[in-house]
Enzyme design. Structure first.
Site, PDB file in Angstrom:
ATOM      1  N   ARG A  10      48.067  12.766   4.701  1.00 40.76           N
ATOM      2  CA  ARG A  10      46.891  11.904   4.466  1.00 40.76           C
ATOM      3  C   ARG A  10      45.839  12.062   5.577  1.00 40.76           C
ATOM      4  O   ARG A  10      45.201  11.100   6.005  1.00 40.76           O
ATOM      5  CB  ARG A  10      47.304  10.434   4.330  1.00 40.76           C
ATOM      6  CG  ARG A  10      48.168  10.126   3.128  1.00 40.76           C
ATOM      7  CD  ARG A  10      48.555   8.664   3.101  1.00 40.76           C
ATOM      8  NE  ARG A  10      49.435   8.340   4.212  1.00 40.76           N
ATOM      9  CZ  ARG A  10      49.678   7.118   4.658  1.00 40.76           C
ATOM     10  NH1 ARG A  10      49.091   6.077   4.077  1.00 40.76           N
ATOM     11  NH2 ARG A  10      50.490   6.907   5.674  1.00 40.76           N
ATOM     12  N   LYS A  62      42.342  10.730   4.599  1.00 41.26           N
ATOM     13  CA  LYS A  62      42.273   9.263   4.640  1.00 41.26           C
ATOM     14  C   LYS A  62      42.049   8.774   6.067  1.00 41.26           C
ATOM     15  O   LYS A  62      41.163   7.947   6.324  1.00 41.26           O
ATOM     16  CB  LYS A  62      43.569   8.675   4.086  1.00 41.26           C
ATOM     17  CG  LYS A  62      43.760   7.182   4.373  1.00 41.26           C
ATOM     18  CD  LYS A  62      45.192   6.753   4.089  1.00 41.26           C
ATOM     19  CE  LYS A  62      45.445   5.328   4.547  1.00 41.26           C
ATOM     20  NZ  LYS A  62      44.678   4.322   3.788  1.00 41.26           N
ATOM     21  N   GLU A  74      52.380 -11.715   0.831  1.00 45.48           N
ATOM     22  CA  GLU A  74      53.015 -10.417   0.581  1.00 45.48           C
ATOM     23  C   GLU A  74      53.138  -9.541   1.823  1.00 45.48           C
ATOM     24  O   GLU A  74      53.066  -8.312   1.751  1.00 45.48           O
ATOM     25  CB  GLU A  74      52.267  -9.665  -0.532  1.00 45.48           C
ATOM     26  CG  GLU A  74      52.180 -10.456  -1.826  1.00 45.48           C
ATOM     27  CD  GLU A  74      51.441  -9.727  -2.933  1.00 45.48           C
ATOM     28  OE1 GLU A  74      51.226  -8.506  -2.808  1.00 45.48           O
ATOM     29  OE2 GLU A  74      51.072 -10.379  -3.930  1.00 45.48           O
ATOM     30  N   HIS A 131      46.889 -10.598 -13.696  1.00 47.11           N
ATOM     31  CA  HIS A 131      45.658 -10.060 -13.103  1.00 47.11           C
ATOM     32  C   HIS A 131      45.415  -8.654 -13.626  1.00 47.11           C
ATOM     33  O   HIS A 131      46.339  -7.840 -13.715  1.00 47.11           O
ATOM     34  CB  HIS A 131      45.765 -10.022 -11.580  1.00 47.11           C
ATOM     35  CG  HIS A 131      44.604  -9.311 -10.937  1.00 47.11           C
ATOM     36  ND1 HIS A 131      43.319  -9.791 -10.992  1.00 47.11           N
ATOM     37  CD2 HIS A 131      44.542  -8.132 -10.262  1.00 47.11           C
ATOM     38  CE1 HIS A 131      42.513  -8.955 -10.361  1.00 47.11           C
ATOM     39  NE2 HIS A 131      43.229  -7.940  -9.921  1.00 47.11           N
ATOM     40  N   GLU A 191      38.313  -8.494 -12.765  1.00 44.47           N
ATOM     41  CA  GLU A 191      37.182  -8.021 -11.965  1.00 44.47           C
ATOM     42  C   GLU A 191      35.901  -8.250 -12.748  1.00 44.47           C
ATOM     43  O   GLU A 191      35.778  -7.811 -13.888  1.00 44.47           O
ATOM     44  CB  GLU A 191      37.337  -6.537 -11.656  1.00 44.47           C
ATOM     45  CG  GLU A 191      36.200  -5.942 -10.843  1.00 44.47           C
ATOM     46  CD  GLU A 191      34.974  -5.591 -11.669  1.00 44.47           C
ATOM     47  OE1 GLU A 191      33.864  -5.747 -11.140  1.00 44.47           O
ATOM     48  OE2 GLU A 191      35.129  -5.193 -12.837  1.00 44.47           O
ATOM     49  N   HIS A 212      36.691  -4.547  -2.618  1.00 43.47           N
ATOM     50  CA  HIS A 212      36.701  -3.144  -2.226  1.00 43.47           C
ATOM     51  C   HIS A 212      35.501  -2.779  -1.363  1.00 43.47           C
ATOM     52  O   HIS A 212      35.383  -1.640  -0.917  1.00 43.47           O
ATOM     53  CB  HIS A 212      36.749  -2.257  -3.475  1.00 43.47           C
ATOM     54  CG  HIS A 212      38.020  -2.424  -4.258  1.00 43.47           C
ATOM     55  ND1 HIS A 212      38.152  -3.335  -5.277  1.00 43.47           N
ATOM     56  CD2 HIS A 212      39.230  -1.826  -4.142  1.00 43.47           C
ATOM     57  CE1 HIS A 212      39.372  -3.281  -5.764  1.00 43.47           C
ATOM     58  NE2 HIS A 212      40.046  -2.372  -5.092  1.00 43.47           N
TER      59      HIS A 212
END
Length: 764
Positions: free
Chosen positions: A16, A19, A495, A652, A676, A705
């Site tokens: 990655r 990224k 979470e 969701h 969304e 985002h």
């Protein structure tokens, strides 16, 4: 020899690297020059890897800093006015990033462009924005520079670009809808095509023989006016000696196959993994001079290919077509991890079953040798290893579990229906006593470096189970207290224990396996590591109950139990291909049903079962929708079957167009659906309004985002728009997605603003 080629390679790097570099640049920790160097090194590495694998043509143009459609939009100069980009200036990297995420190191922040799923994959692209009389120009030359870079390095280059009709189909604006079924957007072709002609002329000038032009819309239901446009468009794109390979993928052409008859291109690529039955029909449309590229290695899954079986399919074609037969993966390898080598956590048997992007290139070499009858000792040894792995997998007892078979066998007697919504919502409100416009979040809170380190230390054994549980409990309490302090109505536990919304559950279920570096790009710098479903799925033990029960014990406010739905777990995993996807999904639904019942018994009375991928799983052809939606909706209802009326089920769904499947969404019968709507300015609510959706809805009031934080007035106005379309008493206030990728300062500010907006709405 038969030509072998590739439609695209993963751009993120095995570790990655892309990224990390992009995010460091966004954070101001890496100069742009260093970022550009990282991109150059990755491209060079991937080109060399593909050449070493024997590919005759190396794709260039599959690299993107965020998304390949956004790259092309910037090349076309189609920058929305709010980004205040000079009409004559080249589109720079920071403008590209502002379009993608609303902000970049340089340039004024603005609302990011809409993002949605790339056909039926879990990859996302940035939706082009267009308007009547839209102008286009060659405004970004990065693609041409990369082609020159590869040519100079000695590669036989095949540039890859989005087709003009697909780009227009995907674009939208106030005057245009995405995937328009009329000719309105086609009116922009006279302005658009000269830029394509310019780009192709420049590509030819670089000494290129073949260019790949992707038109995946040939795999969807196309109105006649769009089909009819192909011949004229591709006639205009003829550029001297430059040869065009028209590429389609993700499904068969079906009724669109007639487009190929007389189409002025030198070759056509088709997806023969998703639709092997189309080969004969496509071949019949092509002339003797045209190349047929058969995509026969699965570009979207990670199992080894049965090369002997595939070779038997291709040999008659080889005899007929000769050097006009090419072989490739079915689509870009963007959708699979880079390399299976180094996956030390997998046992030897399972490891032998897998083929990632690098291995698929090897499979192409071996397949060519079989088709051309040129199998030497080295290839024969590789083929024998391939055959052994396939045989071992087919005969392995670990793929089937009699307990699961017994549970599935009882599905016909399972009661899916719940009481009418009016009865349920009355019971739920009596128990929950929520205010008007109740506030909540979607589930996750920021995953800080400290939280990630905590999980890493625990997994490595550096932290004991007791110490890990203590730290996670402390984080849950911090999140609960934070939510109480800002006065949210329905809380979540945050979470902190979860690495990923699918991977976390898969690690606790039988039938799943996991990689260490099996990363796949989802959007921009966001990468996911899809689990591998290799066998029957069974819940071995409770997965979330202890954490949710502890969170609820800390507060008198309701805390949602958070689960990932069966369809999303299916869609976001690499799924076994030895049984139907529907059968695997039913196994997942039964496992989740056990978890739902245990949460309910533990006193958790709001349970959210996320299904963001249900639209993504929809087949590309409407003729196939009903069959999919029947089993997809049924799986959701299996997971929520036989629960009490006062247990409230939320779901969701993000970045999905619902208009055409709203009846199926309603049939899921969730008490509350969160969606969304912020990037689309509440546009998605039209589906719920026109259908008279019967249950509660939480339209997202801000885009998680993007790091930009809308002000209170903006959120209030969005909700007032929603209240004009739907009864106010059925509306919730929430972000549009989970907050895992955001930082705490912006999360705190945004949620405080959101709560204030809800309180203002209650006073109106």
């Amino acid at each position: 020899m038969t030509v072998i080629h590739n439609l695209g390679f993963p751009r993120i790097g095995k570790q990655r690297e892309l990224k990390r570099a992009v995010e460091a640049y966004w954070a101001g920790e890496l100069p742009q020059g260093a970022l550009l160097q990282t991109g150059k090194e990755l491209r060079s590495r991937h080109w060399a890897l593909q050449k070493a694998a024997g590919l005759d043509l190396i794709p260039v143009g599959d690299f993107a800093w965020y998304d390949q459609i956004l790259e092309w939009t910037c090349l076309l100069g189609a920058v929305p006015a709010r980004f205040e980009h000079a009409a004559t200036a080249d589109v720079d990297l920071d403008t590209l990033f502002r379009m993608a995420r609303g902000r970049a190191p340089q340039g004024k922040p603005a609302a990011a462009c809409e993002m949605t799923k790339w056909f039926d994959t879990n990859y996302h692209y940035i939706v082009p924005e267009i308007q009547p009389n839209q102008s286009f120009r060659l405004a970004r030359t990065a693609l041409l520079e990369q082609i020159a870079e590869a040519v100079e390095a000695g590669y036989n280059v095949k540039p890859v670009i989005p087709g003009p009709l697909t780009w227009l189909w995907l674009a939208k604006g106030e005057a245009y809808t995405q995937g328009a079924t009329d000719a309105a957007k086609l009116d922009l072709l006279p302005a658009l095509l000269p830029v394509y002609q310019d780009v192709l002329a420049r590509i030819q000038a670089l000494g290129i023989e073949w260019v790949q032009i992707d038109e995946p819309i040939l795999a969807v239901d196309l109105p006649a006016v769009w089909r009819d446009a192909f011949k004229g468009v591709y006639s205009s794109l003829q550029q001297g000696s430059l040869k065009v390979l028209l590429a389609t993928y993700f499904d068969g052409l079906r009724d669109n196959v007639s487009v190929l008859n007389g189409l002025p291109v030198e070759g056509v690529h088709i997806d023969a993994v998703r639709a092997p039955e189309q080969i004969a029909a496509v071949r019949a449309q092509l002339s003797a001079e045209q190349v047929l590229s058969v995509g026969i290695i699965n570009g979207r899954n990670i199992w080894r290919t049965d090369l002997d079986k595939v070779a038997q399919l291709l040999k008659p074609l080889k005899a007929e077509l000769g050097d006009k037969l090419w072989i490739a993966p079915s689509c870009s390898l963007l959708h699979v991890p880079v390399d299976v080598e180094g996956e030390e956590g997998l046992d030897a048997e399972l490891f032998s079953w897998l083929s990632f992007a690098t291995q698929k290139l090897d499979e192409l070499q071996w397949l060519r040798a079989l088709v051309d009858n040129k199998v030497d000792a080295t290839v024969e040894a590789a083929l024998e290893a391939q055959r052994k792995a396939l045989k071992t997998r087919a005969e392995s007892p670990r793929t089937h579990n009699p307990t699961v078979a017994e549970k599935v066998g009882k599905l016909t007697t399972l009661q899916r229906d719940r009481a009418p919504f009016s009865e349920r919502i009355a019971a739920q409100q009596a128990r929950l006593n929520l205010p008007a416009f109740p506030t909540t979040t979607i589930g996750s809170f920021p995953q800080t470096q400290d939280i990630r380190k905590l999980r890493r230390d625990w997994r490595s054994g550096a932290l004991s189970d007791t110490a890990y549980e203590k730290e996670i409990r402390a984080e849950i309490e911090r999140v609960i207290r934070f939510q109480e302090d800002i006065d949210l109505d329905v809380l979540v536990h945050g979470e902190a224990e979860r690495n990923d919304m699918v991977e976390y559950f898969g690690e606790l279920l039988g039938g799943f396996a996991f990689t260490q570096n099996g990363w796949v790009q989802s959007y921009g710098s966001r990468c996911v590591k899809p689990p591998i479903i290799f066998g029957d799925v069974l819940r071995v033990m409770p997965m979330t109950v202890a954490w949710s029960q502890y969170a609820q014990s800390l507060t008198t406010r309701p805390v949602k139990g958070m689960l990932t739905g069966p369809v999303t777990m299916l869609q976001w995993s690499f799924v076994r291909d030895d049984q139907s996807r529907a059968d695997t999904c039913r196994q997942l639904a039964l496992a989740l049903r056990d978890e739902v019942h245990d949460l309910e018994a533990a006193g958790v009375k709001i349970i959210q079962i996320d299904e963001p991928a249900i639209r993504e799983g929809l087949p590309l052809r409407k003729a196939d929708w009903d069959a999919y939606l029947q089993w997809a909706v049924d799986c959701f209802r299996i997971s929520t079957s036989n629960i009490e009326n006062d247990t409230q089920i939320h779901t969701h769904m993000c970045y999905s167009e619902f208009n055409d499947i709203i009846e199926a969404i309603a049939a899921m019968d969730a008490d509350v659906i969160t969606i969304e709507t912020s990037r689309s300015n509440m546009e998605l609510l039209e589906a719920f309004e026109n259908f008279h959706y019967p249950n509660d809805i939480g339209p997202g009031v801000y885009d998680i985002h993007s790091p930009n934080i809308p002000d209170q007035a903006w959120m209030v106005e969005l909700m007032r728009k929603a209240a004009k379309r739907l009864p106010a008493e059925r509306l919730w206030v929430n972000p549009d997605c989970g907050l895992k990728t955001r930082g705490w300062p912006e999360t705190t500010e945004a949620l405080k603003t959101m709560v204030a907006a809800a309180k203002e709405l209650r006073q109106a």
